[in-house]
Write an enzyme that holds these catalytic residues in place. Sequence first.
Site, PDB file in Angstrom:
ATOM      1  N   ARG A 113       0.514  -1.060  -0.102  1.00  0.00           N
ATOM      2  CA  ARG A 113       0.209   0.268  -0.134  1.00  0.00           C
ATOM      3  C   ARG A 113       0.812   1.715  -0.293  1.00  0.00           C
ATOM      4  NH1 ARG A 113      -4.618  -1.570   4.046  1.00  0.00           N
ATOM      5  NH2 ARG A 113      -5.932  -2.727   2.618  1.00  0.00           N
ATOM      6  N   LYS A 166     -19.363 -17.408  -0.194  1.00  0.00           N
ATOM      7  CA  LYS A 166     -20.954 -17.097   0.328  1.00  0.00           C
ATOM      8  C   LYS A 166     -21.354 -16.917  -1.274  1.00  0.00           C
ATOM      9  CE  LYS A 166     -21.426 -17.551   5.137  1.00  0.00           C
ATOM     10  NZ  LYS A 166     -21.169 -16.869   6.279  1.00  0.00           N
ATOM     11  N   GLY A 203     -13.120  -3.795  -0.067  1.00  0.00           N
ATOM     12  CA  GLY A 203     -14.571  -3.104   0.103  1.00  0.00           C
ATOM     13  C   GLY A 203     -14.831  -2.268  -1.070  1.00  0.00           C
TER      14      GLY A 203
HETATM   15  P1  AMP Z   1     -15.171 -14.476   0.169  1.00  0.00           P
HETATM   16  O1  AMP Z   1     -14.357 -13.943   1.392  1.00  0.00           O
HETATM   17  O2  AMP Z   1     -16.053 -14.627   0.525  1.00  0.00           O
HETATM   18  O3  AMP Z   1     -13.869 -14.324  -1.075  1.00  0.00           O
HETATM   19  O4  AMP Z   1     -14.029 -15.914   0.413  1.00  0.00           O
HETATM   20  C1  AMP Z   1     -13.120 -16.427   0.485  1.00  0.00           C
HETATM   21  C2  AMP Z   1     -12.913 -18.136   1.271  1.00  0.00           C
HETATM   22  O5  AMP Z   1     -13.451 -18.889   0.521  1.00  0.00           O
HETATM   23  C3  AMP Z   1     -12.058 -18.992   0.971  1.00  0.00           C
HETATM   24  O6  AMP Z   1     -11.321 -18.829   2.319  1.00  0.00           O
HETATM   25  C4  AMP Z   1     -11.660 -19.650   0.530  1.00  0.00           C
HETATM   26  O7  AMP Z   1     -10.980 -20.994   1.451  1.00  0.00           O
HETATM   27  C5  AMP Z   1     -13.586 -20.457   0.889  1.00  0.00           C
HETATM   28  N1  AMP Z   1     -13.621 -21.022  -0.161  1.00  0.00           N
HETATM   29  C6  AMP Z   1     -13.188 -21.383  -1.467  1.00  0.00           C
HETATM   30  N2  AMP Z   1     -13.843 -22.530  -2.533  1.00  0.00           N
HETATM   31  C7  AMP Z   1     -15.087 -22.893  -0.581  1.00  0.00           C
HETATM   32  C8  AMP Z   1     -15.337 -24.486  -0.598  1.00  0.00           C
HETATM   33  N3  AMP Z   1     -15.023 -25.369  -1.812  1.00  0.00           N
HETATM   34  N4  AMP Z   1     -16.084 -24.520   0.389  1.00  0.00           N
HETATM   35  C9  AMP Z   1     -15.385 -23.995   1.624  1.00  0.00           C
HETATM   36  N5  AMP Z   1     -14.903 -22.501   1.105  1.00  0.00           N
HETATM   37  C10 AMP Z   1     -14.248 -22.335   0.319  1.00  0.00           C
END
Ligand code: AMP
Length: 395
Positions: free
Chosen positions: A35, A196, A375
Site C-alpha cells: 500500500r 458464500k 470493500g
Molecule cells: P470470500 O471472502 O467470500 O471471497 O471467500 C473466500 C474464502 O472462500 C476463502 O477463504 C476460501 O477458502 C473459501 N472457499 C473457497 N472455496 C470453498 C469451498 N469449496 N468450501 C469452503 N470454502 C471455500
Amino acid sequence: MKNINTFNFKDKKAIVRVDFNVPLNEKFEVTDDNRIVAALPTIKKIVETGSVILMSHLGRPENKEPQFSLKHILPVLSKLLGKEVLFVDDCIGEKVKEKVQNLKNGDVLLLENLRYYKEETKGDTAFSKQLAELADVYVNDAFGTAHRAHASTTIIAEFFPENKMFGYLIEGELNSLRRVLDEPQKPLTAILGGAKVSTKITIIERLLEKVDNLIIGGGMTYTFIKAQGGKIGGSIVEDDYLELALNIIKKATELNVNLILPIDIVNANKFAEDAETIETPVNEIKDGWMGLDIGTKTVELFTKIILESKTIIWNGPVGVFELDKFSNGTVQIAKTLTEATKKGAFTLIGGGDSVAAISKYKMEDKVSYVSTGGGAMLEFLEGKDLPGISAILKS
Ligand code: AMP
C-alpha cells in the site's frame, strides 16, 4: 475537474489522503509495503514542485494506543521515497500548523494516525476543516477507504471546491473498473468465487446485466447445485438462498448470459491438508465428503472460456486455496488469466482473497490490473455510490 497530471503544484501544499493501513509485526515493522508502494507515484509527482502532507489511518485505535502510531511507517516510507520524511505526532493543532508552515517545496510530512480522533470516522466537519486549513490542495489517493464518508476521505473535500482531485492510484482503479463495466471489449467474462452466495448476491445480479459469461466457483457452487437437486454431501451451503440461486439461473437464461458452474469437484473427507481426496461430478458428492476445489474437467472448461474472452474480471478463489491440497483450481485460474493478458485481454483482479492468491503465486505483474481496494471495489461493482469518489467528482 482537476487532474493530478496537469495540476501545477508549484509552491503549493497538498494534503494527500493515502492508505497506509499496513500490517506490522510485533516489533512494529511493516510486513507488507504494497500500500505504501502504491502511493509513491502521487507523492513523487507532487514533490517535484510542491510539498506533501500525508494523512492516513492505521488499525482501529480506541485510545491513542502507541502501537497504532504512523511513526512505525516512517523508515519504510523514507527508504522507498529515497528522502527523509518529516513526522509530527498529531494530525491537527498548533504543533502541526507550525510544522506545515515550515514546509518547503520537495518536503514530505507525515501526520499522526487520523483515527486517534473519533471525529475522523464520524466525518466531523470541524475536524475536517482543521485538516483542510493545513493545505492549498486536497488529493484523495486512498481507494481502500473511498466507500467511507470519513472526515479525511470525504468531508474535507467540501473545503476545496476548486482544488481537489484524485491521485494516480484512485485514477487507475476507476479507469480499470470503468473499462470493465462501461465499455468492455467483448466477450466479457466474470469469475466469481469465495465462500458464500449471500455476500456476492448484489454483484452477481449487477454483473448479469453486463457480462457474456458468468463463471461461478468456490463455496458458492454448492448452493446452486443443491438448488437444482444435486447431492453435495457435507459441502458448504446456504439453505436460505436456494430459491435465489434458481432465480439467478433463470435470470441468466433470460438475459442470454452463459452461466457456468463447475462440472466436477475435488472432494475431501475432511477440511485438512492431509485429507483423502477423490474427484466426482459436482452433483454426486457422497455424505461425509465435501467439495473443496474444482476438478480437472472444470479447469479445462473454465480455461477455454477465459481464453476466448477479451475482458475478464475475477473476484474470489474457486477453492480453499489457503490449503495447498485444494489450491490447484485457483492457481490454474490465475495462470490462465496471465495467459489471457499476454494474448491481449484486459484482466482485472480484485477482492481480498483473489488478490492474496495472485500475489501468493507472484503473478501481479502479469495481469492488467490488481485492485487494492477490497470493500471499495466490491461496492463499486455493486453499483453503490462511493462517498470518497463522489466528493471529488461533484462540483
Ligand atoms: P470470500 O471472502 O467470500 O471471497 O471467500 C473466500 C474464502 O472462500 C476463502 O477463504 C476460501 O477458502 C473459501 N472457499 C473457497 N472455496 C470453498 C469451498 N469449496 N468450501 C469452503 N470454502 C471455500
